[in-house]
Motif scaffolding. Structure first.
Motif, mmCIF file in Angstrom:
data_model
loop_
_atom_site.group_PDB
_atom_site.id
_atom_site.type_symbol
_atom_site.label_atom_id
_atom_site.label_comp_id
_atom_site.label_asym_id
_atom_site.label_seq_id
_atom_site.Cartn_x
_atom_site.Cartn_y
_atom_site.Cartn_z
ATOM 1 N N ILE A 146 0.848 -1.199 0.000
ATOM 2 C CA ILE A 146 0.000 0.000 0.000
ATOM 3 C C ILE A 146 0.878 1.242 0.000
ATOM 4 O O ILE A 146 0.626 2.204 -0.734
ATOM 5 C CB ILE A 146 -0.902 0.024 1.254
ATOM 6 C CG1 ILE A 146 -1.924 -1.114 1.197
ATOM 7 C CG2 ILE A 146 -1.617 1.363 1.348
ATOM 8 C CD1 ILE A 146 -2.957 -1.002 0.107
ATOM 9 N N ASN A 191 -2.856 -0.927 -5.280
ATOM 10 C CA ASN A 191 -4.235 -1.071 -4.802
ATOM 11 C C ASN A 191 -4.530 -2.529 -4.486
ATOM 12 O O ASN A 191 -3.687 -3.395 -4.697
ATOM 13 C CB ASN A 191 -5.226 -0.540 -5.860
ATOM 14 C CG ASN A 191 -5.066 -1.261 -7.178
ATOM 15 O OD1 ASN A 191 -4.902 -2.484 -7.224
ATOM 16 N ND2 ASN A 191 -5.103 -0.522 -8.261
ATOM 17 N N ILE A 192 -5.740 -2.794 -3.992
ATOM 18 C CA ILE A 192 -6.101 -4.158 -3.589
ATOM 19 C C ILE A 192 -5.912 -5.164 -4.721
ATOM 20 O O ILE A 192 -5.383 -6.259 -4.519
ATOM 21 C CB ILE A 192 -7.557 -4.226 -3.072
ATOM 22 C CG1 ILE A 192 -7.614 -3.766 -1.610
ATOM 23 C CG2 ILE A 192 -8.085 -5.642 -3.140
ATOM 24 C CD1 ILE A 192 -7.333 -2.281 -1.421
ATOM 25 N N ASP A 252 -3.920 -5.014 -7.293
ATOM 26 C CA ASP A 252 -2.488 -5.213 -7.541
ATOM 27 C C ASP A 252 -1.909 -6.206 -6.540
ATOM 28 O O ASP A 252 -1.181 -7.134 -6.905
ATOM 29 C CB ASP A 252 -1.731 -3.888 -7.407
ATOM 30 C CG ASP A 252 -2.136 -2.902 -8.493
ATOM 31 O OD1 ASP A 252 -2.511 -3.362 -9.591
ATOM 32 O OD2 ASP A 252 -2.073 -1.690 -8.236
#
Length: 121
Positions: A65, A70-71, A73
């Motif tokens: 992060i 992002n989530i 990724d």
DNA sequence: ATTCTAACA
DNA sequence: TGTTAGTA
């Protein structure tokens, strides 16, 4: 699985402890679970229980992060690592099979035995 | 005292 | 992501 690995995968830590160990907020930790980045167990009272491996996982997520991922990724990275591990395990099994085959051919010395050849009469 | 879910002046 | 309400 080794005894050490079993301890690391034992889910026994409540979210409060995880917060202190990772410096993440409860909101963040729950959010990452919602998005299937971590999978803590549940107690009888529906409380989340984390393992030491979960802690490491959360710390990795924290770093990702911080790097701007992002989530989605992060999910990909974990899946990539998962595939790499599969490939690694396949290699290990492949080597094992190959070694046993060579042993039967009588070419390679068995490293599970004595460090020196045994004299036969 | 802690944690959980759901929701947003 | 923060925060708050109402629970368990």
């Amino acid at each position: 699985m080794s005894e050490k690995e079993l301890r690391r995968s034992m889910a026994v830590l409540p979210i409060g402890t995880v917060m202190k160990l990772t410096s993440l907020t409860a909101r963040q930790i729950r959010y990452y679970e919602e998005n299937e980045l971590v999978f803590p167990d549940r107690s009888e009272g529906n409380r989340r229980l984390f393992s030491l491996n979960d802690i490491d996982r959360l710390l990795e997520i924290k770093d990702f992060i911080a790097e701007g991922l992002n989530i989605a990724d992060i999910k990909q990275r974990f899946e990539q690592r998962k595939e790499e591990l599969k490939r690694s395990i396949s290699d290990t099994q492949m080597r094992k099979i190959l070694r046993e085959e060579l042993l039967q051919t009588g070419r390679l010395s068995d490293d599970s035995g004595p460090a020196f050849p045994i004299k036969r009469v």
